[in-house]
Design an enzyme around this catalytic site. Structure first.
Site, PDB file in Angstrom:
ATOM      1  CB  ILE B  56      49.283  62.571  25.506  1.00 48.93           C
ATOM      2  CG1 ILE B  56      49.765  64.024  25.532  1.00 48.93           C
ATOM      3  CG2 ILE B  56      47.899  62.459  24.887  1.00 48.93           C
ATOM      4  CD1 ILE B  56      50.026  64.596  24.167  1.00 48.93           C
ATOM      5  CG  HIS B  58      48.291  59.270  22.449  1.00 45.29           C
ATOM      6  ND1 HIS B  58      48.359  60.492  21.849  1.00 45.29           N
ATOM      7  CD2 HIS B  58      49.541  58.988  22.880  1.00 45.29           C
ATOM      8  CE1 HIS B  58      49.610  60.934  21.911  1.00 45.29           C
ATOM      9  NE2 HIS B  58      50.350  60.041  22.537  1.00 45.29           N
ATOM     10  NE  ARG B 321      58.918  60.456  19.392  1.00 44.16           N
ATOM     11  CZ  ARG B 321      59.571  61.603  19.230  1.00 44.16           C
ATOM     12  NH1 ARG B 321      60.886  61.613  19.090  1.00 44.16           N
ATOM     13  NH2 ARG B 321      58.905  62.735  19.205  1.00 44.16           N
ATOM     14  CB  ILE B 345      56.917  49.898  24.761  1.00 41.20           C
ATOM     15  CG1 ILE B 345      56.918  48.385  24.921  1.00 41.20           C
ATOM     16  CG2 ILE B 345      55.592  50.494  25.215  1.00 41.20           C
ATOM     17  CD1 ILE B 345      55.827  47.655  24.164  1.00 41.20           C
ATOM     18  CB  SER B 347      54.318  57.546  21.291  1.00 39.46           C
ATOM     19  OG  SER B 347      53.101  58.127  21.600  1.00 39.46           O
ATOM     20  CB  CYS B 409      59.714  71.839  49.544  1.00 39.33           C
ATOM     21  SG  CYS B 409      59.344  72.699  48.016  1.00 39.33           S
ATOM     22  CB  CYS B 411      58.870  76.634  46.277  1.00 43.97           C
ATOM     23  SG  CYS B 411      60.442  77.479  46.402  1.00 43.97           S
ATOM     24  CB  CYS B 451      63.906  71.928  50.212  1.00 46.77           C
ATOM     25  SG  CYS B 451      63.634  71.605  48.472  1.00 46.77           S
TER      26      CYS B 451
HETATM   27  C1  FAD Z   1      59.248  62.140  23.068  1.00 44.64           C
HETATM   28  C2  FAD Z   1      58.284  61.087  23.512  1.00 44.64           C
HETATM   29  C3  FAD Z   1      56.941  61.378  23.691  1.00 44.64           C
HETATM   30  C4  FAD Z   1      56.031  60.404  24.070  1.00 44.64           C
HETATM   31  N1  FAD Z   1      54.740  60.747  24.319  1.00 44.64           N
HETATM   32  C5  FAD Z   1      53.848  59.794  24.707  1.00 44.64           C
HETATM   33  C6  FAD Z   1      52.515  60.132  24.998  1.00 44.64           C
HETATM   34  O1  FAD Z   1      52.147  61.309  24.993  1.00 44.64           O
HETATM   35  N2  FAD Z   1      51.635  59.158  25.306  1.00 44.64           N
HETATM   36  C7  FAD Z   1      52.020  57.860  25.358  1.00 44.64           C
HETATM   37  O2  FAD Z   1      51.165  57.007  25.606  1.00 44.64           O
HETATM   38  N3  FAD Z   1      53.299  57.507  25.143  1.00 44.64           N
HETATM   39  C8  FAD Z   1      54.218  58.446  24.824  1.00 44.64           C
HETATM   40  N4  FAD Z   1      55.519  58.117  24.604  1.00 44.64           N
HETATM   41  C9  FAD Z   1      55.902  56.750  24.753  1.00 44.64           C
HETATM   42  C10 FAD Z   1      56.065  56.337  26.192  1.00 44.64           C
HETATM   43  O3  FAD Z   1      56.732  57.332  26.922  1.00 44.64           O
HETATM   44  C11 FAD Z   1      56.852  55.066  26.226  1.00 44.64           C
HETATM   45  O4  FAD Z   1      56.265  54.167  25.375  1.00 44.64           O
HETATM   46  C12 FAD Z   1      56.900  54.424  27.610  1.00 44.64           C
HETATM   47  O5  FAD Z   1      57.323  55.338  28.594  1.00 44.64           O
HETATM   48  C13 FAD Z   1      57.833  53.268  27.578  1.00 44.64           C
HETATM   49  O6  FAD Z   1      57.914  52.681  28.851  1.00 44.64           O
HETATM   50  P1  FAD Z   1      58.829  51.443  29.079  1.00 44.64           P
HETATM   51  O7  FAD Z   1      58.590  51.008  30.464  1.00 44.64           O
HETATM   52  O8  FAD Z   1      58.611  50.468  28.004  1.00 44.64           O
HETATM   53  O9  FAD Z   1      60.319  51.967  28.871  1.00 44.64           O
HETATM   54  P2  FAD Z   1      61.224  52.805  29.856  1.00 44.64           P
HETATM   55  O10 FAD Z   1      60.451  53.813  30.588  1.00 44.64           O
HETATM   56  O11 FAD Z   1      62.396  53.272  29.080  1.00 44.64           O
HETATM   57  O12 FAD Z   1      61.686  51.738  30.923  1.00 44.64           O
HETATM   58  C14 FAD Z   1      62.664  50.777  30.666  1.00 44.64           C
HETATM   59  C15 FAD Z   1      63.442  50.550  31.932  1.00 44.64           C
HETATM   60  O13 FAD Z   1      64.311  49.428  31.764  1.00 44.64           O
HETATM   61  C16 FAD Z   1      65.496  49.647  32.489  1.00 44.64           C
HETATM   62  N5  FAD Z   1      66.554  48.779  31.981  1.00 44.64           N
HETATM   63  C17 FAD Z   1      67.128  48.820  30.755  1.00 44.64           C
HETATM   64  N6  FAD Z   1      68.113  47.888  30.679  1.00 44.64           N
HETATM   65  C18 FAD Z   1      68.150  47.243  31.852  1.00 44.64           C
HETATM   66  C19 FAD Z   1      68.976  46.202  32.386  1.00 44.64           C
HETATM   67  N7  FAD Z   1      69.955  45.635  31.690  1.00 44.64           N
HETATM   68  N8  FAD Z   1      68.744  45.778  33.650  1.00 44.64           N
HETATM   69  C20 FAD Z   1      67.760  46.352  34.388  1.00 44.64           C
HETATM   70  N9  FAD Z   1      66.992  47.341  33.936  1.00 44.64           N
HETATM   71  C21 FAD Z   1      67.174  47.799  32.695  1.00 44.64           C
HETATM   72  C22 FAD Z   1      65.726  51.129  32.228  1.00 44.64           C
HETATM   73  O14 FAD Z   1      66.594  51.717  33.164  1.00 44.64           O
HETATM   74  C23 FAD Z   1      64.317  51.703  32.290  1.00 44.64           C
HETATM   75  O15 FAD Z   1      63.982  52.167  33.577  1.00 44.64           O
HETATM   76  C24 FAD Z   1      56.465  59.089  24.255  1.00 44.64           C
HETATM   77  C25 FAD Z   1      57.823  58.812  24.113  1.00 44.64           C
HETATM   78  C26 FAD Z   1      58.728  59.799  23.798  1.00 44.64           C
HETATM   79  C27 FAD Z   1      60.173  59.516  23.730  1.00 44.64           C
END
Ligand code: FAD
Lengths: 420, 488
Positions: B56, B58, B321, B345, B347, B409, B411, B451
């Protein structure tokens, strides 16, 4: 504009090839078979085991052997063209067919009649909803079979098979022969869904345990499967708490049933049957749309390819007659309905004419039973009966109503199976 | 593969983590004359939380006024409205509802509206139940009122991260996958290099966008000022037939202290999901789905939308989260010089990503005085989508490249041409799931049954690796093995 075909056949498996052969025999002059794979033969190409053709060719063949036989029948017929690597995207009710092929590009073909022979696909994990991670190591039995038999790789070393459908049973044997350890076959029903001969030849002969009324309730492992949790299920197929145990494995093969592949049929708008998941057909395998026929696993999932060929020959014949304008007009349309003890019956209706003809009905029993009477009723009268020693949902039953009896039919038909 | 980068690598900025946060930051930094490298431990980007969340965008009324969460959310939402066209993002601006069933709930709606307005959210309105049901007819008859937020929308999070990464790569940034950070070298209070499984990379700046692992990364540099605790959310996804008996937009219940509650929401692909619940964990890898969780989600969702077609459920999944110990995003400079945090980081992190990216980039650009690139390229290469073309365009595409005439694919009607493109694009697919997320091959009703083997073959051919080297998704997710000692 496009040339006019007598018949376009969608799918080049045994149904499509057998239909083409029969159409030629019945006078069709211009037939094209469209097959999406790199060669014709369909799912048979990956079934390298024996056991095909005993009924139809009176000879025991492998899957590819059977496919070759079907292909040999038409390969020298100038009337038939088989176009492989070609995917049909759409079939329209005016019998225009849209397809793509890497060499010929986007094709628009026009025919007088169309035969749908797209076969079936495997049900998947999604359809059965195993909770847990999504690691590598979970495959449909058919996908794994293709990798093992056609590409030469194995899916893992310690294997559990979910579902006792025939592909699963055959893969149990195949994997054992490849030097893998098949830990167990799990079946959620209280009975197996495979042919008895496959249970004996594929499980018993290799000491592979079959757990009836059991299912997978958990998968362990993040990147790759490391094991599963198994539970016993109650009579409503719900896992019984406290019965869980673990089996170590790196691979889960799903053999949880086949389902007719009817995306094209659905978009075309022909009537589909909720129980068979295939088109509703008459005894000539004509669907609810005039000039559109269907045969083989796309209509209902068969357990033997021999019956697929039989059915396709009927469709091929009547598609040819229709294309040539030689089909006798029907004067009565009778519904065929499954009654007590019968789950499905094909064809779903008979369109009879003054030309009397024998009709074969194909049924699946709802429950496994011993010593039963199968009866065919019409207008309160018993048309035919047959005593059968055993019936099983996994083994298709077929009964022929002879021509002199169909000639006399004037009321809807019900088939039922009751204890004798 | 080990050590392929062991020749001394140098960068102005190393971004750790290829989620939405890391990729958005990389794309923003790529506007400037800076040598930027993103490192991701998994075989593909968006492998962490970005892969499994509510998707979402938001509106921004949830977070306390003045918090990073509130500021980044509102600005991020506005930026997505701008980036949508430029990056060709898959977004539907559906608007969102928070629905209330009683007077207390309606009071909360009013508080949310006031807070939202203070946060700068445009267009908030309170609607009565009848008006809500006019828009979403399948919602409960017991709904009294709802907060309507017209600027909210739904997106395809993987696609957004992919778009950011592709834009960054065409502007000279590098994305190194299968590259895990194992340490950070600090000299005289300033970062000097990042140690990785593929060798060290010298860096002037290190941006920590490592999701649930961000506390570990920070600690590697000696900054222990916060921790990140995973809070799991489970979901159930329904097929496309479910929309007509469920919802076409976003529907939240009145929020609790820890979460926005179990919602009912459409996806950009035309599906519907319900969830998430909220479960505090210690394990940063626990993405398992529990049957207790499923019961909780169904019960919660039924309150909003009484008719939930259980039979249309396709799959269950969970996301983590990244809840920080500070309660807010941890953003900006660390006590270790050159280390910038984009941590905790949770939601609305997805929504906030483009704003967080600007915030981080401004600090680096401010300190280094980096100039904008003269040759900056907007957007990203076009993605051909065969099934959406008309007949003439289909024919033309096949003529240009015959791979588009072979459907892999069946489908979803995905051609070999699209799969080859997905692999060979900037930051292209390396795994079967990577192909699936970029093209949808294998997402249909047969779930890759048909596929799957063909996609493996194409990956092996295009990447020049053997079939047993092809992976499904994770680092060790090998799929098939060489036959050995067959008994026959
Ligand atoms: C249930 C749920 C619902 C949510 N709904 C929403 C929503 O509707 N709207 C919204 O805005 N947000 C939402 N969020 C929040 C949002 O999904 C996250 O805030 C966002 O995806 C975080 O992104 P990120 O890049 O910070 O973390 P991540 O996507 O976790 O990326 C971190 C990356 O770092 C890598 N990494 C970790 N350690 C290392 C290392 N040592 N070396 C190299 N790479 C490493 C990992 O593999 C990963 O790919 C939701 C979260 C959850 C859990």
């Amino acid at each position: 504009m496009s040339e006019m075909y007598d018949i376009i056949i969608v799918g080049g498996g045994p149904a499509g090839l057998s239909a083409a052969h029969s159409a030629v025999k019945n006078g069709a002059k211009k037939i094209i078979v469209l097959e999406r794979d790199r060669e014709a033969g369909g799912i048979l190409q990956q079934c390298v085991h024996n056991g095909f053709g005993l009924h139809h060719f009176k000879e025991e063949l492998t899957g590819p052997g059977y496919a070759q036989r079907c292909y040999d029948l038409i390969k020298d017929c100038p009337e038939v063209e088989v176009l492989v690597d070609t995917m049909v995207l759409e079939v329209h009710d005016n019998k225009e067919v849209i397809a793509v092929n890497p060499e010929r590009g986007l094709m628009k073909l026009q025919a007088k009649t169309v035969i749908l022979t797209m076969g079936c696909r495997e049900r998947t994990r999604g359809a059965i909803r195993i909770p847990g991670y999504r690691p590598a190591g979970v495959y449909t039995a058919g996908a794994a079979q293709r990798m093992v038999n056609m590409e030469g790789y194995i899916p893992g070393h310690k294997i559990v098979i979910l579902g006792s459908g025939d592909i699963g049973l055959i893969m149990a044997r195949r994997m054992s022969l490849e030097g893998c350890k098949v830990q167990a076959v799990l079946e959620i029903c209280p009975f197996s869904n495979g042919l008895t001969r496959n249970i004996v030849q594929c499980l018993n002969d290799y000491d592979i345990p079959l757990y009836l009324s059991h299912t997978i309730t958990g998968i362990k492992g993040k990147d790759r499967v490391e094991g599963i949790t198994v539970s016993k299920v109650d009579d409503k197929m719900r896992p019984i708490p406290g019965t869980e145990f673990d089996i170590e494995c790196d691979t889960v093969l799903l053999s949880v049933g086949l389902i007719p592949e009817n995306e094209i049929s659905r978009e075309l708008g022909i009537e589909l049957h909720p129980r068979t998941n295939g088109p509703v057909v008459d005894q000539h395998r004509e669907t609810s749309m005039t000039g559109i026929f269907a045969a083989g696993n796309v209509v209902h999932v068969h357990d033997l390819v021999d019956f697929v060929s039989d059915e396709a020959e009927i469709a091929g014949k009547y598609a040819a007659l229709t294309a040539l304008g030689k089909n006798a007009a029907s004067d009565r349309d009778l519904a065929v309905t499954p009654g007590a003890g019968v789950n499905t019956c094909v064809p779903q209706h008979l369109r009879l004419s003054s030309e009397s003809e024998a009709v074969r009905l194909f049924m699946r029993a709802a429950q496994p039973k011993r010593k039963v009477k199968l009866s065919i009723m019409s207008g309160g009268q018993e048309v035919m009966k047959k005593i059968l020693p055993v019936v099983k949902p996994s083994e298709m039953i077929s009964v022929e109503i002879p021509a002199e009896k169909t000639a006399a039919l004037s009321d809807d038909i019900t088939v039922s199976i009751e204890e004798a | 593969m080990k050590g392929i980068y062991s020749m001394e690598r140098q960068a102005d900025v190393v971004v750790i983590g290829g989620g939405i946060t890391g990729t958005a930051i990389l794309s923003e930094l790529a506007r400037y004359n800076l040598r930027c490298v993103l490192v991701e431990k998994e075989p593909d980007i968006a492998a962490g939380t970005t892969k499994a969340n509510s998707a979402i965008l938001h509106a921004g009324f949830d977070a306390p006024t003045g918090s990073f969460k509130a500021k980044m959310n509102v600005k991020g939402n506005a930026l997505y409205h701008e980036l949508e066209k430029e990056l060709n993002l898959d977004i539907k601006w559906t608007g969102s509802f928070v629905v209330a069933f009683d007077d207390d709930g309606v009071e909360t709606l009013k508080e949310l509206k006031t807070r939202g307005e203070a946060n700068g959210v445009p267009g908030l309105e309170i609607w009565d139940g009848a008006k809500v049901r006019e828009k979403e007819p399948n919602l409960s008859k017991d709904i009294k009122a709802a907060l309507w937020a017209p600027t909210a929308g739904i997106c395809w999070p993987f696609g957004a991260a992919q778009a950011f990464a592709e834009n960054a790569v065409i502007n000279g940034a590098e994305v190194l996958r299968d590259c895990e950070v194992t340490g950070i070298t600090v000299k005289d209070g300033r970062v000097e290099a990042v140690e990785t499984s593929e060798g060290p990379i010298k860096a002037k700046y290190v941006v920590n966008a490592a999701g649930v692992y961000a506390d570990k990364i920070s600690a590697m540099a000696g900054d222990n000022s916060f921790t990140v605790k995973p809070r799991k959310g489970e979901y159930v996804l329904f097929d496309k037939t479910a929309q007509k008996s469920m919802v076409s937009g976003i529907v939240f219940p009145v929020p609790t202290k820890t979460s926005k509650g179990i919602l009912v929401c459409a996806t950009t692909h035309g599906n519907v999901f319900i969830g998430p619940n909220a479960q505090e964990l210690d394990d940063k890898e626990d993405l398992s789905v529990t049957s207790a969780g499923m019961d909780e989600i169904f019960a919660g969702a039924r309150k909003l939308c009484p008719e939930i077609p259980g039979g249309a459920a396709i799959t269950e999944f969970a996301g983590l989260r990244a809840a920080s110990s500070t309660g807010d995003f941890v953003l900006g400079k660390s006590k270790v010089e050159g280390l910038l945090q984009a941590a905790g980081i949770q939601s609305p992190g997805l929504t906030s990503a483009p704003a967080i990216a600007q915030y981080i980039a401004e600090i680096i650009v401010g300190e280094t005085g980096a100039e904008k690139r003269g040759d900056y390229k907007k957007g990203r290469p076009e993605e051909p989508v065969f099934r959406e073309l008309d007949d003439e365009a289909k024919a033309a595409l096949i003529k240009k490249d015959s791979h588009y005439g072979r459907i892999i694919c069946r489908c979803e009607t995905i051609t070999e041409g699209e799969i080859v493109d997905a692999i060979n694009r900037p930051c292209g697919a390396r795994t079967v799931d990577g192909v699936k997320r970029r093209t949808r091959a294998g997402m249909g009703r047969c779930q890759g049954g048909f596929c799957g083997p063909r996609v493996i073959e194409i990956l092996s051919r295009e990447l020049g690796i053997s079939v047993p080297e092809v992976r499904k998704d994770g680092v060790k997710s090998y799929m098939y093995y060489e036959k050995e000692g067959a008994a026959e």
